[in-house]
Design an enzyme around this catalytic site. Structure first.
Site, PDB file in Angstrom:
ATOM      1  CG  HIS A 137       0.383   1.471   6.408  1.00 35.35           C
ATOM      2  ND1 HIS A 137       1.136   1.530   5.254  1.00 35.35           N
ATOM      3  CD2 HIS A 137      -0.255   0.283   6.391  1.00 35.35           C
ATOM      4  CE1 HIS A 137       0.939   0.418   4.572  1.00 35.35           C
ATOM      5  NE2 HIS A 137       0.114  -0.361   5.233  1.00 35.35           N
ATOM      6  CB  SER A 155      -0.944   0.018   1.202  1.00 32.02           C
ATOM      7  OG  SER A 155      -1.741  -1.138   1.202  1.00 32.02           O
ATOM      8  CG  HIS A 167      -0.891   0.306  -4.021  1.00 35.44           C
ATOM      9  ND1 HIS A 167      -0.407  -0.390  -5.088  1.00 35.44           N
ATOM     10  CD2 HIS A 167      -1.671  -0.576  -3.327  1.00 35.44           C
ATOM     11  CE1 HIS A 167      -0.860  -1.647  -5.039  1.00 35.44           C
ATOM     12  NE2 HIS A 167      -1.618  -1.781  -3.971  1.00 35.44           N
TER      13      HIS A 167
HETATM   14  P1  PAD Z   1       2.875  -7.921  -2.487  1.00 37.84           P
HETATM   15  O1  PAD Z   1       3.293  -7.081  -3.617  1.00 37.84           O
HETATM   16  O2  PAD Z   1       3.889  -8.377  -1.499  1.00 37.84           O
HETATM   17  O3  PAD Z   1       2.118  -9.224  -3.037  1.00 37.84           O
HETATM   18  C1  PAD Z   1       1.354  -9.248  -4.225  1.00 37.84           C
HETATM   19  C2  PAD Z   1       1.597 -10.589  -4.914  1.00 37.84           C
HETATM   20  O4  PAD Z   1       0.743 -10.640  -6.084  1.00 37.84           O
HETATM   21  C3  PAD Z   1       3.025 -10.804  -5.415  1.00 37.84           C
HETATM   22  O5  PAD Z   1       3.514 -12.040  -4.929  1.00 37.84           O
HETATM   23  C4  PAD Z   1       2.888 -10.801  -6.937  1.00 37.84           C
HETATM   24  O6  PAD Z   1       3.807 -11.677  -7.570  1.00 37.84           O
HETATM   25  C5  PAD Z   1       1.471 -11.275  -7.115  1.00 37.84           C
HETATM   26  N1  PAD Z   1       0.878 -10.874  -8.409  1.00 37.84           N
HETATM   27  C6  PAD Z   1       1.045  -9.724  -9.086  1.00 37.84           C
HETATM   28  N2  PAD Z   1       0.316  -9.738 -10.213  1.00 37.84           N
HETATM   29  C7  PAD Z   1      -0.315 -10.928 -10.263  1.00 37.84           C
HETATM   30  C8  PAD Z   1      -1.218 -11.535 -11.180  1.00 37.84           C
HETATM   31  N3  PAD Z   1      -1.612 -10.894 -12.298  1.00 37.84           N
HETATM   32  N4  PAD Z   1      -1.688 -12.775 -10.905  1.00 37.84           N
HETATM   33  C9  PAD Z   1      -1.298 -13.434  -9.785  1.00 37.84           C
HETATM   34  N5  PAD Z   1      -0.428 -12.904  -8.871  1.00 37.84           N
HETATM   35  C10 PAD Z   1       0.043 -11.675  -9.109  1.00 37.84           C
HETATM   36  O7  PAD Z   1       1.719  -7.084  -1.746  1.00 37.84           O
HETATM   37  P2  PAD Z   1       1.124  -7.177  -0.250  1.00 37.84           P
HETATM   38  O8  PAD Z   1       0.948  -8.596   0.134  1.00 37.84           O
HETATM   39  O9  PAD Z   1       1.876  -6.246   0.646  1.00 37.84           O
HETATM   40  O10 PAD Z   1      -0.303  -6.481  -0.506  1.00 37.84           O
HETATM   41  C11 PAD Z   1      -1.246  -7.102  -1.373  1.00 37.84           C
HETATM   42  C12 PAD Z   1      -2.399  -6.159  -1.663  1.00 37.84           C
HETATM   43  O11 PAD Z   1      -3.150  -5.948  -0.473  1.00 37.84           O
HETATM   44  C13 PAD Z   1      -1.958  -4.768  -2.140  1.00 37.84           C
HETATM   45  O12 PAD Z   1      -2.845  -4.293  -3.127  1.00 37.84           O
HETATM   46  C14 PAD Z   1      -2.087  -3.932  -0.886  1.00 37.84           C
HETATM   47  O13 PAD Z   1      -2.259  -2.566  -1.174  1.00 37.84           O
HETATM   48  C15 PAD Z   1      -3.338  -4.544  -0.290  1.00 37.84           C
HETATM   49  C16 PAD Z   1      -3.539  -4.263   1.156  1.00 37.84           C
HETATM   50  N6  PAD Z   1      -4.821  -4.095   1.598  1.00 37.84           N
HETATM   51  C17 PAD Z   1      -5.062  -3.840   2.884  1.00 37.84           C
HETATM   52  C18 PAD Z   1      -6.478  -3.718   3.330  1.00 37.84           C
HETATM   53  O14 PAD Z   1      -6.714  -3.251   4.459  1.00 37.84           O
HETATM   54  N7  PAD Z   1      -7.416  -4.146   2.515  1.00 37.84           N
HETATM   55  C19 PAD Z   1      -4.040  -3.732   3.806  1.00 37.84           C
HETATM   56  C20 PAD Z   1      -2.741  -3.951   3.357  1.00 37.84           C
HETATM   57  C21 PAD Z   1      -2.478  -4.207   2.039  1.00 37.84           C
HETATM   58 ZN    ZN Z   2      -0.331  -2.153   4.645  1.00 35.88          ZN
END
Ligand code: PAD
Ligand code: ZN
Length: 400
Positions: free
Chosen positions: A93, A74, A77
């Site tokens: 965060h 995030s 992003h």
């Molecule tokens: P990360 O980048 O460590 O993991 C994402 C994974 O997705 C990686 O292993 C990539 O290889 C894989 N990936 C990318 N593109 C594709 C595809 N087309 N098909 C399959 N796999 C793919 O990220 P993260 O684990 O730190 O975060 C994941 C998401 O969750 C990200 O969008 C983040 O902003 C979001 C998030 N949301 C909240 C919430 O409260 N909802 C909190 C924290 C993070």
């Molecule tokens: Zn986060």
């Protein structure tokens, strides 16, 4: 403001001691801390390590010495512009730290307490906080993206310019100021270098499985995206008793870790000619019970929805979608009985639930170690982001 533990008997001894005491409190009140922080001056540029000034906490605010902070997608992003925040800004965060000083009226923490900053606050007054299940406190800065504290204030300055706050937390700095509703005290025995992950990644993923989807024993789950958050979804699915957990990622380097934390099998969409949702529906004879999108892409959000059973499947959006992009889906996908939902911070009410999750970590109910692949320092923060972008790390934790 209270910043030092003081001996009250001392006050009664003489007036001169009283004056000394008052002057100490007075100077602490105005004490600006100069420290190191990583500033994002503009999007698509590396973070810059700067000396920043951190103003003292005002009423209902808390100044925290950050001890550890994780690098989450995030944050990235914001750097790449897909999550829009005003710049210059101090990101970060997912952290743990120690209260340095408190503003007037603060009662829930005191200097010296171990704490976790909360990117989803809990004011306990708004409709969401009073709702039995909802957790998106109306005082959050995710939906408003103001880049300030709750009352619009900014407590960081660098090179004479005000620097925005991020999600009410801003943890890529040695010291930060947060609203009291955005911080919670945790067990004094907490290992601060690890429990920072409770501040975002672990809790978001784990809660998405156990609280948002409510994964059931014996069920089949699929998790799209095997980063720190996706792996935490797998940990949640496993602890809820799922019997089959399929990991999906285009980076096969992620598969061994996913299996280590509970995936029963992993697949790479690039290995198939047909759409991954069709592969999953075939593999699971009519679709999974629960699917999770943990990447932040529109195509995988739709694929995750289509992968779950058309009569009763539940699909949860966890990944943060790119700014100002919309999905177009055939409503028939939902009419037949699927449920499509999403949640911030795994649906947990932050102030209530974080201390319990930290106690679970201390009691060894969960292990955060598999999620921490790199430990580094604030000076090397850009390398930490490069590792995340290249898929070489799960979580990098910066020790301040
Ligand atoms: P990360 O980048 O460590 O993991 C994402 C994974 O997705 C990686 O292993 C990539 O290889 C894989 N990936 C990318 N593109 C594709 C595809 N087309 N098909 C399959 N796999 C793919 O990220 P993260 O684990 O730190 O975060 C994941 C998401 O969750 C990200 O969008 C983040 O902003 C979001 C998030 N949301 C909240 C919430 O409260 N909802 C909190 C924290 C993070
Ligand atoms: Zn986060």
């Amino acid at each position: 403001m209270v910043s030092l533990p003081l001996d009250c008997d001392f006050l009664e001894r003489t007036d001169s001691f009283l004056l000394l005491f008052l002057s100490q409190v007075h100077s602490a009140w105005y004490m600006v801390i100069k420290c190191k922080a990583a500033v994002l001056w503009e999007i698509n540029k590396p973070l810059s390590i700067e000396e920043v000034e951190v103003a003292p906490p005002q009423a209902n605010e808390v100044r925290i010495k950050i001890v550890s902070t994780g690098i989450c997608r995030s944050d990235d992003h914001v750097i790449n512009g897909s999550l829009v925040y005003p710049t210059p800004i101090i990101l970060g965060h997912e952290a743990a730290g120690i209260v340095e000083s408190i503003g007037e009226g603060v009662t829930s923490v005191k200097p010296g307490d171990k704490v976790i900053p909360l990117f989803t606050p809990q004011c306990k007054q708004c409709k969401a906080c009073k709702h039995p299940v909802a957790n998106l406190c109306s005082a959050n800065d995710l939906t408003s993206s103001k880049g300030t504290l709750r009352n619009g204030a900014i407590r960081f300055t660098c090179r004479g310019k005000p620097i925005h706050h991020f999600l009410g937390t801003s943890t890529f700095t040695e010291y930060t100021v947060v609203d009291e509703i955005s911080v919670v005290k945790i067990d004094p025995a907490s290992p601060l270098e690890k429990v920072c992950l409770i501040g975002c990644g672990f809790t978001t993923g784990y809660g998405s499985a156990v609280k948002v989807a409510k994964v059931t024993p014996g069920s089949t789950c699929v998790v799209f995206g095997l980063g720190g958050v996706g792996l935490s979804v797998i940990i949640g699915c496993k602890s809820a008793g799922a019997s089959r957990i399929i990991g999906v990622d285009i980076n096969k380097e992620k598969f061994s870790k996913a299996k280590e934390v509970g995936a029963t099998e992993c697949i790479n969409p690039l290995d198939y000619q047909k759409p991954i949702e069709d592969v999953l529906v075939e593999m699971t004879k009519n679709g999974v019970d629960f699917s999770f999108e943990v990447i932040g892409r529109l195509d995988t959000m739709t694929a995750a929805l289509q992968s779950c059973n058309n009569a009763y499947g539940v699909s949860v959006i966890v990944g943060v979608p790119p700014n100002a992009q919309n999905l177009s889906v055939n409503p028939m996908l939902l009419l037949t009985g699927r449920t499509w939902k999403g949640a911030i911070f795994g649906g947990f009410k932050s102030k209530d639930d974080i201390p319990k999750l930290v106690s679970d970590v201390i009691a060894k109910k969960f292990k955060l170690d598999p999620l921490i692949t790199n430990v580094s320092s604030l000076d090397k923060i850009n390398e930490g982001f490069d590792m995340l972008r290249s898929g070489k790390s799960i979580r990098t934790v910066l020790i301040m």
